[in-house]
Design an enzyme around this catalytic site. Structure first.
Site, short mmCIF file in Angstrom:
data_model
loop_
_atom_site.label_atom_id
_atom_site.label_comp_id
_atom_site.label_asym_id
_atom_site.label_seq_id
_atom_site.Cartn_x
_atom_site.Cartn_y
_atom_site.Cartn_z
N PRO A 278 -24.00 -7.61 -43.21
CA PRO A 278 -25.40 -7.70 -42.72
C PRO A 278 -25.72 -8.78 -42.09
CG PRO A 278 -25.68 -7.74 -45.06
CD PRO A 278 -24.07 -7.63 -44.78
N MET B 292 -22.56 -8.97 -35.45
CA MET B 292 -22.85 -7.51 -35.34
C MET B 292 -23.51 -6.99 -36.35
SD MET B 292 -21.30 -5.95 -32.68
CE MET B 292 -20.60 -4.45 -33.16
N PRO C 264 -12.46 0.55 -32.16
CA PRO C 264 -12.32 -0.85 -31.76
C PRO C 264 -13.21 -1.40 -30.87
CG PRO C 264 -10.26 0.87 -31.57
CD PRO C 264 -11.36 1.55 -31.79
N HIS D 104 -12.10 -13.55 -26.19
CA HIS D 104 -12.96 -13.52 -26.82
C HIS D 104 -13.66 -14.91 -27.18
CE1 HIS D 104 -11.75 -9.43 -27.24
NE2 HIS D 104 -13.12 -9.04 -27.92
N LYS E 208 -13.15 -15.48 -33.53
CA LYS E 208 -12.54 -14.03 -33.87
C LYS E 208 -11.15 -14.43 -34.62
CE LYS E 208 -11.18 -9.77 -31.38
NZ LYS E 208 -11.69 -9.07 -32.41
N1 LIG Z 1 -15.91 -2.18 -32.65
C1 LIG Z 1 -16.90 -2.99 -31.78
O1 LIG Z 1 -17.10 -2.86 -30.74
C2 LIG Z 1 -16.83 -4.47 -32.08
C3 LIG Z 1 -16.33 -4.92 -33.29
N2 LIG Z 1 -16.16 -6.20 -33.51
C4 LIG Z 1 -15.58 -6.62 -34.97
O2 LIG Z 1 -16.49 -6.43 -36.09
C5 LIG Z 1 -16.08 -7.39 -37.07
C6 LIG Z 1 -17.32 -8.29 -37.36
O3 LIG Z 1 -17.82 -9.10 -35.88
P1 LIG Z 1 -18.73 -10.37 -35.95
O4 LIG Z 1 -20.04 -9.70 -36.63
O5 LIG Z 1 -18.70 -10.95 -34.72
O6 LIG Z 1 -18.12 -11.15 -37.31
P2 LIG Z 1 -18.93 -12.25 -37.90
O7 LIG Z 1 -17.89 -13.08 -38.66
O8 LIG Z 1 -20.09 -12.74 -37.18
O9 LIG Z 1 -19.35 -11.30 -39.37
C7 LIG Z 1 -18.71 -10.81 -40.41
C8 LIG Z 1 -19.55 -10.59 -41.65
O10 LIG Z 1 -18.82 -10.13 -42.53
C9 LIG Z 1 -19.30 -10.61 -43.64
N3 LIG Z 1 -18.17 -10.55 -44.92
C10 LIG Z 1 -17.21 -11.19 -45.12
N4 LIG Z 1 -16.42 -10.67 -46.17
C11 LIG Z 1 -17.45 -9.69 -46.73
C12 LIG Z 1 -17.12 -8.79 -47.82
N5 LIG Z 1 -16.46 -8.71 -48.75
N6 LIG Z 1 -18.53 -7.92 -48.01
C13 LIG Z 1 -19.23 -7.85 -47.11
N7 LIG Z 1 -19.50 -8.42 -46.13
C14 LIG Z 1 -18.31 -9.38 -45.80
C15 LIG Z 1 -19.39 -12.26 -43.52
O11 LIG Z 1 -20.26 -12.84 -44.57
C16 LIG Z 1 -20.13 -12.08 -41.96
O12 LIG Z 1 -21.43 -12.13 -42.10
C17 LIG Z 1 -14.90 -8.19 -36.53
O13 LIG Z 1 -13.70 -7.34 -37.23
C18 LIG Z 1 -14.95 -7.80 -34.97
O14 LIG Z 1 -13.61 -7.79 -34.27
C19 LIG Z 1 -17.14 -7.15 -33.11
C20 LIG Z 1 -17.83 -6.71 -32.01
C21 LIG Z 1 -17.68 -5.56 -31.30
O1 LIG Z 2 -14.48 -9.71 -32.42
C1 LIG Z 2 -15.13 -9.19 -31.37
O2 LIG Z 2 -16.06 -9.99 -30.95
C2 LIG Z 2 -14.82 -8.20 -30.66
N1 LIG Z 2 -13.98 -7.24 -31.41
C3 LIG Z 2 -13.59 -5.95 -30.89
C4 LIG Z 2 -12.13 -6.10 -30.64
O3 LIG Z 2 -11.54 -6.59 -31.06
O4 LIG Z 2 -11.72 -5.38 -29.49
C5 LIG Z 2 -14.52 -5.52 -29.96
C6 LIG Z 2 -15.15 -6.53 -28.88
O5 LIG Z 2 -13.88 -6.76 -28.01
C7 LIG Z 2 -15.63 -7.65 -29.61
#
Ligand SMILES: NC(=O)C1=CN([C@@H]2O[C@H](COP(=O)(O)OP(=O)(O)OC[C@H]3O[C@@H](n4cnc5c(N)ncnc54)[C@H](O)[C@@H]3O)[C@@H](O)[C@H]2O)C=CC1
Ligand SMILES: O=C(O)C1=N[C@H](C(=O)O)C[C@H](O)C1
Length: 267
Positions: A11, A15, A127, A156, A160
């Site tokens: 949270p 994201m 993804p 990115h 990341k």
């Molecule tokens: N599928 C999509 O469209 C997208 C996917 N992503 C992916 O989503 C993931 C998160 O991205 P962001 O929010 O940018 O990263 P972020 O680093 O801002 O947030 C990740 C959060 O996970 C938390 N976390 C870490 N260990 C944890 C645990 N054991 N339990 C619960 N929470 C925990 C952290 O405290 C942090 O707040 C990444 O893997 C990213 O690649 C990001 C953007 C779009």
């Molecule tokens: O980490 C990110 O920010 C994102 N992760 C996803 C990926 O690995 O493709 C989706 C998006 O590109 C943002």
């Protein structure tokens, strides 16, 4: 539409914060708990930046949360090592799951697909949730049939953890479905500096750029005799992903087994 009770993992993340706003603004979504790496026992509304209306408890132990809270869907937006554990745990408890977290290998996908099938539980690994990114991947798959020499450049933000991005891997995987494996570039080419030609998946080269200022961007380059086609997508902010997160949380209620990629649930 029936109410959907949601547990959100991550949270406080970039994201996660957007997802909380989206859940808050969706009348048929209800946040029932959050899984965080700390803040056990707090309320989500008391975490910095979280909507003040969110009276849902925070758990730092995912297993305890899943066992204690009555929920329909777990949405995971955490980090590669944690996302995998959460999906496995949720499937073992028969809890439907939407995974936005990236960093899944083909072995992970195979194993988790089997588990979802065995547990007869719905799960979606997406993804990329942005509609434009899905179209970029689909268009790339179409183009690959005619222009099979391809390099992917994904760019990115520098926070990341995984490289290449989940989107680049998914794009390459979709392309391999329509293109024979082939060697690109000169057959005798040699890297004078390791990594200069990027990563390689069945001959497709993938280059990962990490810089402050970037959000999420990808170009797929197709080279032909005397021509170059570029298919490009840019996410300027994380709101771009939210309609896809919402669609996935609704769709996972109606499926059994694991679906990899939002394109498989879009009408
Ligand atoms: N599928 C999509 O469209 C997208 C996917 N992503 C992916 O989503 C993931 C998160 O991205 P962001 O929010 O940018 O990263 P972020 O680093 O801002 O947030 C990740 C959060 O996970 C938390 N976390 C870490 N260990 C944890 C645990 N054991 N339990 C619960 N929470 C925990 C952290 O405290 C942090 O707040 C990444 O893997 C990213 O690649 C990001 C953007 C779009
Ligand atoms: O980490 C990110 O920010 C994102 N992760 C996803 C990926 O690995 O493709 C989706 C998006 O590109 C943002």
């Amino acid at each position: 539409m029936n109410n959907i009770k949601i547990i959100l993992a991550g949270p406080r993340g970039k994201m996660g914060q957007e997802a909380l706003k989206m859940i808050d603004q969706t009348p048929h979504f209800e946040l029932v708990a959050a899984i965080d790496s700390k803040n056990d026992g707090m309320q989500v509304k008391d975490l910095a930046g979280c909507p003040s209306s969110m009276n849902a408890p925070v758990y730092d132990d995912a297993e305890n949360c899943i066992q204690s809270v009555e929920a329909d869907v777990l949405i995971d937006l955490t980090r590669p090592d944690i996302g995998k554990k959460h999906l496995e745990m949720a499937l073992n408890h028969g809890l439907r799951t939407v995974i936005g977290t990236t960093g899944f290998s083909s072995e992970d996908l195979e194993r988790l697909t089997e588990l979802a099938h065995e547990k007869k539980t719905g799960a979606i690994i997406a993804p990329n949730f942005a509609i434009g990114a899905i179209l970029m991947m689909k268009f790339s798959q179409m183009a690959a049939k005619y222009l099979p020499d391809i390099e992917i450049i994904e760019k990115h933000h520098d926070q990341k953890l995984d490289a290449p991005s989940g989107t680049a891997l998914k794009t390459a995987q979709l392309i391999t479905e329509v293109r024979q494996e082939k060697t690109q570039g000169h057959p005798d080419e040699k890297e004078d500096l390791q990594g200069a030609r990027g990563a390689e998946l069945e001959g497709i080269r993938i280059h990962s750029v990490r810089l402050p200022g970037l959000v999420a961007h990808q170009e797929v380059l197709f080279g032909g005799e005397g021509q170059l086609l570029t298919i490009r997508h840019d996410s300027m902010n994380r709101t771009s992903f939210m309609p896809g997160v919402k669609l996935a949380a609704e769709s996972v209620m109606k499926i059994e087994g694991l679906v990899y990629g939002l394109e498989n649930i879009m009408e």
